[in-house]
Design an enzyme around this catalytic site. Sequence first.
Site, PDB file in Angstrom:
ATOM      1  N   LYS A 249      17.323 -65.668-109.875  1.00  0.00           N
ATOM      2  CA  LYS A 249      17.781 -66.630-108.843  1.00  0.00           C
ATOM      3  C   LYS A 249      17.329 -68.048-109.190  1.00  0.00           C
ATOM      4  O   LYS A 249      16.633 -68.708-108.417  1.00  0.00           O
ATOM      5  CB  LYS A 249      17.293 -66.214-107.459  1.00  0.00           C
ATOM      6  CG  LYS A 249      17.791 -64.829-107.035  1.00  0.00           C
ATOM      7  CD  LYS A 249      17.466 -64.548-105.576  1.00  0.00           C
ATOM      8  CE  LYS A 249      17.968 -63.200-105.122  1.00  0.00           C
ATOM      9  NZ  LYS A 249      17.191 -62.059-105.619  1.00  0.00           N
TER      10      LYS A 249
ATOM     11  N   HIS B 287      17.003 -71.914-109.683  1.00  0.00           N
ATOM     12  CA  HIS B 287      17.358 -73.056-108.838  1.00  0.00           C
ATOM     13  C   HIS B 287      16.455 -74.216-109.233  1.00  0.00           C
ATOM     14  O   HIS B 287      15.287 -74.259-108.851  1.00  0.00           O
ATOM     15  CB  HIS B 287      17.165 -72.683-107.354  1.00  0.00           C
ATOM     16  CG  HIS B 287      17.645 -73.739-106.414  1.00  0.00           C
ATOM     17  ND1 HIS B 287      17.374 -73.726-105.074  1.00  0.00           N
ATOM     18  CD2 HIS B 287      18.392 -74.848-106.630  1.00  0.00           C
ATOM     19  CE1 HIS B 287      17.935 -74.778-104.494  1.00  0.00           C
ATOM     20  NE2 HIS B 287      18.551 -75.477-105.423  1.00  0.00           N
TER      21      HIS B 287
ATOM     22  N   PRO C   5      19.633 -79.354-113.459  1.00  0.00           N
ATOM     23  CA  PRO C   5      20.528 -78.745-114.449  1.00  0.00           C
ATOM     24  C   PRO C   5      19.899 -78.535-115.825  1.00  0.00           C
ATOM     25  O   PRO C   5      20.053 -77.468-116.427  1.00  0.00           O
ATOM     26  CB  PRO C   5      21.713 -79.724-114.499  1.00  0.00           C
ATOM     27  CG  PRO C   5      21.754 -80.320-113.117  1.00  0.00           C
ATOM     28  CD  PRO C   5      20.312 -80.435-112.704  1.00  0.00           C
TER      29      PRO C   5
ATOM     30  N   ARG D 131      15.308 -49.788-102.675  1.00  0.00           N
ATOM     31  CA  ARG D 131      14.399 -48.863-101.999  1.00  0.00           C
ATOM     32  C   ARG D 131      15.062 -47.580-101.518  1.00  0.00           C
ATOM     33  O   ARG D 131      14.381 -46.561-101.377  1.00  0.00           O
ATOM     34  CB  ARG D 131      13.718 -49.597-100.837  1.00  0.00           C
ATOM     35  CG  ARG D 131      12.652 -50.567-101.330  1.00  0.00           C
ATOM     36  CD  ARG D 131      12.247 -51.563-100.283  1.00  0.00           C
ATOM     37  NE  ARG D 131      13.284 -52.552-100.057  1.00  0.00           N
ATOM     38  CZ  ARG D 131      13.178 -53.575 -99.219  1.00  0.00           C
ATOM     39  NH1 ARG D 131      12.076 -53.733 -98.524  1.00  0.00           N
ATOM     40  NH2 ARG D 131      14.160 -54.444 -99.073  1.00  0.00           N
TER      41      ARG D 131
HETATM   42  O1  C5P Z   1      15.295 -52.381-101.838  1.00  0.00           O
HETATM   43  P1  C5P Z   1      16.581 -53.080-101.584  1.00  0.00           P
HETATM   44  O2  C5P Z   1      17.808 -52.208-101.788  1.00  0.00           O
HETATM   45  O3  C5P Z   1      16.617 -53.808-100.266  1.00  0.00           O
HETATM   46  O4  C5P Z   1      16.638 -54.161-102.741  1.00  0.00           O
HETATM   47  C1  C5P Z   1      17.590 -55.141-102.829  1.00  0.00           C
HETATM   48  C2  C5P Z   1      17.413 -55.882-104.105  1.00  0.00           C
HETATM   49  O5  C5P Z   1      18.475 -56.824-104.192  1.00  0.00           O
HETATM   50  C3  C5P Z   1      16.116 -56.681-104.200  1.00  0.00           C
HETATM   51  O6  C5P Z   1      15.706 -56.649-105.559  1.00  0.00           O
HETATM   52  C4  C5P Z   1      16.508 -58.088-103.796  1.00  0.00           C
HETATM   53  O7  C5P Z   1      15.741 -59.072-104.446  1.00  0.00           O
HETATM   54  C5  C5P Z   1      17.966 -58.150-104.261  1.00  0.00           C
HETATM   55  N1  C5P Z   1      18.875 -59.051-103.548  1.00  0.00           N
HETATM   56  C6  C5P Z   1      19.096 -58.999-102.176  1.00  0.00           C
HETATM   57  N2  C5P Z   1      19.994 -59.846-101.585  1.00  0.00           N
HETATM   58  C7  C5P Z   1      20.674 -60.737-102.323  1.00  0.00           C
HETATM   59  C8  C5P Z   1      20.467 -60.779-103.713  1.00  0.00           C
HETATM   60  C9  C5P Z   1      19.557 -59.903-104.298  1.00  0.00           C
HETATM   61  O8  C5P Z   1      18.514 -58.166-101.489  1.00  0.00           O
HETATM   62  N3  C5P Z   1      21.574 -61.525-101.771  1.00  0.00           N
END
Ligand code: C5P
Length: 231
Positions: A66, A68, A71, A208
């Site tokens: 991610k 940020h 540039p 998870r």
């Molecule tokens: O454990 P869980 O299924 O909630 O994990 C979601 C994963 O997706 C995490 O690694 C989180 O950082 C990532 N993620 C998110 N929402 C977003 C982008 C990435 O939950 N918009």
Amino acid sequence: MKESDAKAHLALALDYDDLVMATRMARHLGDYFDYVKVGLELYLSTGPESVGALCELGYKVFLDLKLHDIPNTVRRSARVVGGLGASLLTMHAFGGTAMLRAGVEGLMEGASEIGASIPMALGVTVLSSDGGAPKHVVPARIEAAALGGCMGYVCATEDVAEGKALRPDMFAVVAGIRPKGVDRNDQIRAATPEEAIRSGADMLVIGRAVTQAKDPILAAESILESVMEAG
Ligand code: C5P
């Protein structure tokens, strides 16, 4: 859809601070996921080695950093990621078109330097843990991602239909996946695997729901079956 197609839609989020744990889980679950996602926790604790180790296990690696920043910094950082052999990289679409374009260029440059296949840059729209963002934010960020040259974006399942209507050719990645009966944790805008596939999502990030399950193999098997049935 076929099992191999379903597997190509699935990314396992290896949210660990330990490469031994992460690779152990990755080894166990190779039959269910084509992609593994390395997030900040694993990358900050183990660095580029995590990408190499997971590529060696035969996975395509989704590096969810991610990014940020200005540039120039994003370009140079994305170039490093391209040179590691990662298949996907996230940047915050909030960073704007110039930042995203710099990141895309850096990523491509890094990949071409090692002769890797073309990686995909994704713009993160609104986190699936954020239930408070106004409605216009997601389409504006998808547009920024498109104008910045990203091939796809990350959003919640409920945003995919709008994203596909706006930019049908872009790759939609959804997080916050929870099969029925599984704890949502901090994911406010969660969805089941069936809902995600039916919404048109191209990739489902699964964390998870599998990694914290009593039996991760059983949980992964059931998600793969749901994707096959819904697709
Ligand atoms: O454990 P869980 O299924 O909630 O994990 C979601 C994963 O997706 C995490 O690694 C989180 O950082 C990532 N993620 C998110 N929402 C977003 C982008 C990435 O939950 N918009």
